[in-house]
Write a protein that holds these residues in place. Structure first.
Motif, mmCIF file in Angstrom:
data_model
loop_
_atom_site.group_PDB
_atom_site.id
_atom_site.type_symbol
_atom_site.label_atom_id
_atom_site.label_comp_id
_atom_site.label_asym_id
_atom_site.label_seq_id
_atom_site.Cartn_x
_atom_site.Cartn_y
_atom_site.Cartn_z
ATOM 1 N N HIS A 250 9.898 -11.747 -30.425
ATOM 2 C CA HIS A 250 10.485 -10.416 -30.314
ATOM 3 C C HIS A 250 11.280 -10.204 -29.025
ATOM 4 N N LYS B 178 5.916 -9.194 -36.069
ATOM 5 C CA LYS B 178 4.693 -9.526 -35.329
ATOM 6 C C LYS B 178 4.867 -10.762 -34.453
ATOM 7 N N GLY C 176 5.232 -11.979 -31.491
ATOM 8 C CA GLY C 176 5.177 -11.472 -30.112
ATOM 9 C C GLY C 176 5.091 -12.593 -29.094
ATOM 10 N N CYS C 177 4.411 -12.323 -27.984
ATOM 11 C CA CYS C 177 4.274 -13.327 -26.920
ATOM 12 C C CYS C 177 3.176 -12.819 -25.980
ATOM 13 N N SER C 178 2.235 -13.689 -25.633
ATOM 14 C CA SER C 178 1.116 -13.238 -24.785
ATOM 15 C C SER C 178 1.607 -12.795 -23.408
ATOM 16 N N ALA D 20 4.603 -11.299 -22.786
ATOM 17 C CA ALA D 20 5.205 -9.973 -22.958
ATOM 18 C C ALA D 20 4.113 -8.907 -23.112
ATOM 19 N N ALA D 21 2.996 -9.299 -23.742
ATOM 20 C CA ALA D 21 1.906 -8.338 -23.977
ATOM 21 C C ALA D 21 1.065 -8.083 -22.723
ATOM 22 N N SER D 22 1.300 -8.879 -21.668
ATOM 23 C CA SER D 22 0.403 -8.806 -20.508
ATOM 24 C C SER D 22 0.790 -7.734 -19.485
ATOM 25 N N THR E 270 3.065 -3.816 -18.721
ATOM 26 C CA THR E 270 3.821 -2.657 -19.234
ATOM 27 C C THR E 270 4.755 -2.137 -18.132
ATOM 28 N N THR F 181 9.315 -10.633 -21.643
ATOM 29 C CA THR F 181 8.775 -9.286 -21.395
ATOM 30 C C THR F 181 9.515 -8.295 -22.287
ATOM 31 N N SER F 182 8.960 -7.089 -22.392
ATOM 32 C CA SER F 182 9.621 -6.058 -23.205
ATOM 33 C C SER F 182 10.855 -5.518 -22.480
ATOM 34 N N HIS G 143 2.974 -17.224 -32.508
ATOM 35 C CA HIS G 143 4.041 -16.217 -32.657
ATOM 36 C C HIS G 143 5.328 -16.867 -33.168
#
Ligand code: 13P
Ligand code: SF4
Length: 340
Positions: free
Chosen positions: A101, A122, A124-126, A128-130, A132, A154-155, A298
Motif C-alpha cells: 500500500h 490489505k 500493508g507493511c509492518s 508502515a504500521a509501526s 503514526t 510509511t503512510s 503483504h
C-alpha cells in the motif's frame, strides 16, 4: 474515462491458442515456473496485457513480486526508489501498483492526477504500521530542530510530518545531505542502525522493524557459509546490523540484484524476501540460488487474478487527502532531488 470490461464476459482457459500466444513469455520464466503452474497463469497474463493496452494502464511491480507478475505483466519493475521515480515519470493515466500500500500511496502522492489502483487493500507493511503521524509530531516536540528522515515504508500522513524521505538505496546519501549532526531516522530501527555504522552523524531512531527481515540471524549466515562454502551472501539493510555484518554485501533490492547479475557468482544466498531469488534466477541460468528466504505476507497478497480484477473493476483506488498529499510530496520530492 477508462474503458472497462465486466467480469461476466471473461472465460479464461488454457487453450492451444493461449499456449502458443503466451509461449514467448513462458520462455522468460520457465526456469522458475512449472508447466502446470503456467497453465493457470498464462490466460490471466494474456488478459491482463490485453486490458492494459486497451485501458492505457501500466503495472509497476516491486522486486518481491512473484516471477509471473514481475516478468510477464509488469511494465516497470524495481526497488522502492525506482518505482517512485517511474510513477513520477510515466505518461500513463492509470497505474496498477503490484506491491504494497505505501508504494501505491507514493505513486498517488507523486501523480495526484493519475488513477492508482492496488489489487489488494490489505497489502500493508509492518514498518508502515509501526508509526503514526501523531508519533512523529511527538518526536518533533521531543527533539526540536532535529531533521526527520522517513523511510518510504510509511503512510502518507507520516511522510507529511517529515522533512525528507529515504529508501534503502539512498538512505546514507540522504542522511549525509543534511547539515545537522543529529538525525532522526524513522521508523526502521535496523536500517537506522545500519546507516549509523556508515556515518559520523548521531542517528536517533524508532522501534519499527520489517517482519520479514528481522527474523534473520547472524547464525543463519554462519550456518549457510559452512554448508555451502564459497557462496556469496547478500542481505537487505532492513536486517539487523549483525546480519548485515556477516554478509558480503548489503543494499536495496535493486543494489543486490545489480551486484549478483554483475558478479555472476556460482552460488548465492539472498537474505531477503523469497521472490527476489526467483526473479533473478529466471534470467541468470548460471547462478544457483540457495534459499534461506522469508516470504512477505503483504507482498504475496498480490496475484494475477487480483491484478486482473483490479483492471476489470477499477479497484481498489488509492486516494490521499490533498493537503496531506502536498506535504508528503514535498518530503518525497526532496528525496528524489537529493538522489539525482
Ligand atoms: P527496496 O526499496 O530495497 O526495494 O525495499 C523495499 C522493501 O519493502 C523491502 O522490504
Ligand atoms: Fe514491509 Fe518488510 Fe514486507 Fe517490505 S518485506 S513490505 S518492509 S513487511
Amino acid at each position: 474515462m477508462f474503458d472497462t470490461v465486466t467480469h461476466q464476459t471473461l472465460q479464461l482457459s488454457y487453450t492451444p491458442a493461449v499456449a502458443k500466444e503466451a509461449a514467448p513469455l513462458y520462455d522468460k520464466v520457465k526456469r522458475v515456473v512449472s508447466e502446470l503452474d503456467w497453465a493457470t497463469h498464462a490466460p490471466y497474463i494474456l488478459e491482463i496485457n490485453r486490458l492494459k493496452k486497451q485501458m492505457g494502464a501500466v503495472v509497476l511491480a516491486h522486486n518481491y513480486m512473484t516471477p509471473e507478475i514481475f516478468h510477464c505483466v509488469s511494465d516497470f519493475s524495481g526497488d522502492s526508489l525506482q518505482l517512485a521515480q517511474q510513477a513520477a515519470r510515466t505518461d500513463a493515466k492509470l497505474i496498477v501498483q503490484a506491491g504494497v500500500h505505501f508504494m501505491a500511496e507514493t505513486s498517488k502522492i507523486l501523480s495526484p492526477e493519475k488513477t492508482v489502483l492496488i489489487p489488494d487493500l490489505k497489502a500493508g507493511c509492518s514498518l508502515a504500521a509501526s508509526i503514526t503521524a501523531a508519533d512523529v509530531r511527538l518526536l518533533r516536540q521531543k527533539f526540536p530542530g532535529v531533521p526527520i528522515v522517513t523511510y518510504v515504508n510509511t503512510s502518507a500522513e507520516v511522510k507529511a510530518e517529515s522533512d525528507i524521505c529515504c529508501t534503502s538505496s539512498n538512505a546514507l546519501k540522504i542522511v549525509e545531505s543534511l547539515e545537522s549532526d543529529t538525525v532522526l531516522m524513522i521508523p526502521d530501527q535496523y536500517l537506522a542502525r545500519n546507516i549509523a555504522k556508515q556515518t559520523k552523524k548521531k542517528i536517533l531512531t524508532w522501534q519499527g522493524a520489517c517482519e520479514v527481515h528481522e527474523r534473520f540471524t547472524a547464525n543463519d549466515i554462519i550456518k549457510f557459509r559452512k554448508a555451502y562454502p564459497g557462496a556469496l551472501v547478500l542481505a537487505h539493510p532492513e536486517c539487523p546490523p549483525e546480519v548485515c555484518a556477516e554478509a558480503d554485501f548489503s543494499g536495496s533490492t535493486k543494489a543486490m540484484a545489480d551486484f549478483v547479475i554483475g558478479k555472476q557468482p556460482k552460488k548465492v544466498v539472498l537474505i531477503t524476501e523469497c521472490s527476489m531469488s526467483d526473479n533473478i534466477s529466471a534470467s541468470n541460468p548460471n547462478i544457483e540460488f540457495l534459499r534461506p528466504c522469508n516470504l512477505c505476507p503483504h507482498m504475496k497478497r498480490i496475484s494475477l487474478p487480483k491484478i486482473l480484477n483490479s483492471l476489470l473493476t477499477m479497484t481498489h483506488e488509492v486516494t490521499v487527502d490533498l493537503g496531506v498529499a502536498a506535504r508528503a510530496k514535498a518530503a518525497v520530492d526532496r528525496m528524489l532531488e537529493a538522489s539525482k
